[in-house]
Design an enzyme around this catalytic site. Sequence first.
Site, PDB file in Angstrom:
ATOM      1  CG  MET A  30      -1.996  -1.090   1.128  1.00  0.00           C
ATOM      2  SD  MET A  30      -3.477  -0.751   2.096  1.00  0.00           S
ATOM      3  CE  MET A  30      -2.791  -0.601   3.745  1.00  0.00           C
ATOM      4  CG  LEU A  33       7.259   1.112  -0.744  1.00  0.00           C
ATOM      5  CD1 LEU A  33       7.988   0.736  -2.028  1.00  0.00           C
ATOM      6  CD2 LEU A  33       6.221   0.066  -0.379  1.00  0.00           C
ATOM      7  N   GLY A  36      11.163  -3.163   5.674  1.00  0.00           N
ATOM      8  CA  GLY A  36      10.423  -4.423   5.599  1.00  0.00           C
ATOM      9  C   GLY A  36      10.032  -4.739   4.170  1.00  0.00           C
ATOM     10  CG  HIS A  37       7.164  -2.343   2.158  1.00  0.00           C
ATOM     11  ND1 HIS A  37       7.012  -1.260   2.992  1.00  0.00           N
ATOM     12  CD2 HIS A  37       5.948  -2.945   2.100  1.00  0.00           C
ATOM     13  CE1 HIS A  37       5.763  -1.202   3.410  1.00  0.00           C
ATOM     14  NE2 HIS A  37       5.095  -2.206   2.897  1.00  0.00           N
ATOM     15  N   GLY A 147       4.936 -10.328   3.990  1.00  0.00           N
ATOM     16  CA  GLY A 147       5.673 -10.293   5.251  1.00  0.00           C
ATOM     17  C   GLY A 147       5.007 -11.107   6.345  1.00  0.00           C
ATOM     18  CD  GLN A 153      -1.914  -9.093   4.119  1.00  0.00           C
ATOM     19  OE1 GLN A 153      -2.716  -8.183   4.213  1.00  0.00           O
ATOM     20  NE2 GLN A 153      -0.641  -8.893   3.839  1.00  0.00           N
ATOM     21  CB  ILE A 176      12.380  -5.964   8.589  1.00  0.00           C
ATOM     22  CG1 ILE A 176      12.580  -6.972   7.445  1.00  0.00           C
ATOM     23  CG2 ILE A 176      13.598  -5.046   8.713  1.00  0.00           C
ATOM     24  CD1 ILE A 176      13.761  -7.899   7.619  1.00  0.00           C
ATOM     25  CE  LYS A 184      13.285  -0.915   9.973  1.00  0.00           C
ATOM     26  NZ  LYS A 184      13.875   0.421   9.854  1.00  0.00           N
ATOM     27  CB  SER A 185       4.429  -0.835  10.950  1.00  0.00           C
ATOM     28  OG  SER A 185       3.114  -0.457  10.589  1.00  0.00           O
TER      29      SER A 185
END
Length: 281
Positions: A30, A33, A36-37, A147, A153, A176, A184-185
């Site tokens: 979404m 980034l 993590g991405h 992730g 999910q 991550i 990470k978010s």
Amino acid sequence: MNIVNTIKDVRLIIKKWKDENLSIGYVPTMGYLHEGHASLIKKAREENDKVIVSIFVNPIQFGPKEDYSTYPRDLVKDSSLCEKFGVDLIFNPETSEMYPNKIYSHINVDILTENLCGEKRPGHFQGVCTVLTKFFNILNPTKAYLGEKDAQQLAVVRKMVEDLNFPIEIIGCPIIREEDGLAKSSRNAYLNKQERKSALILNKSLKEAQNALESGEKNSNNIRDIIVSKLNKEPLAKIDYVSIVDSITLQSVKKIQSSILVAIAVYIGKTRLIDNFTFKL
């Protein structure tokens, strides 16, 4: 690197790749980034000829009082990260491109969505599964990378792909974390300085639970109590859920006998954060 906004244009590119028998790694996001991405993109880059990242804030997976309108967006920064890690194509459609008319068709995965975020966010996984089904049909990837921070999910999408016979391999990638342990978010951007400090309580509470499990504790209620007690010591933390479930079925367990998922959702101020770990006997 191409940035494409329409289904028609992206399909033309993918047809060319498929005609050349090239494998495609796909990272659905979404946007906004972070590292993590980046870890998902790096894994996709290692394993495929071509890499696609979709950037789309999907309105149908947000509830009426959730943060769709305020969800952070920064396509310039996202494009820079994608280019840095070797992405071949960003698919960044407008909402009107993905949903030109009122949508009547929805994808539901039963059982796995009954607990955890599925219980607390009604309609969320229907929205996730519906948009991913659309992306899988549009992009026709060889592998898709998700992730493990969004553990439910990941399980739901794996089951959907299995049940609906998508010719796609779903790859789960490790959580991550920041140096101090916070997962990470994109939503970490909402936290002010004090909230950011308070958010460390999520990982700390899970660490205590993990230590208890490694010391031989097998009663899930006791594990839950350890987490709740730790979280309640943080004034800015408000528990949404603390759950110990079977890591495959995502159903609650009383006695820990096999692989489990310990998952939490906690509000720090107004920001809802999630974290988890898997424990195998």
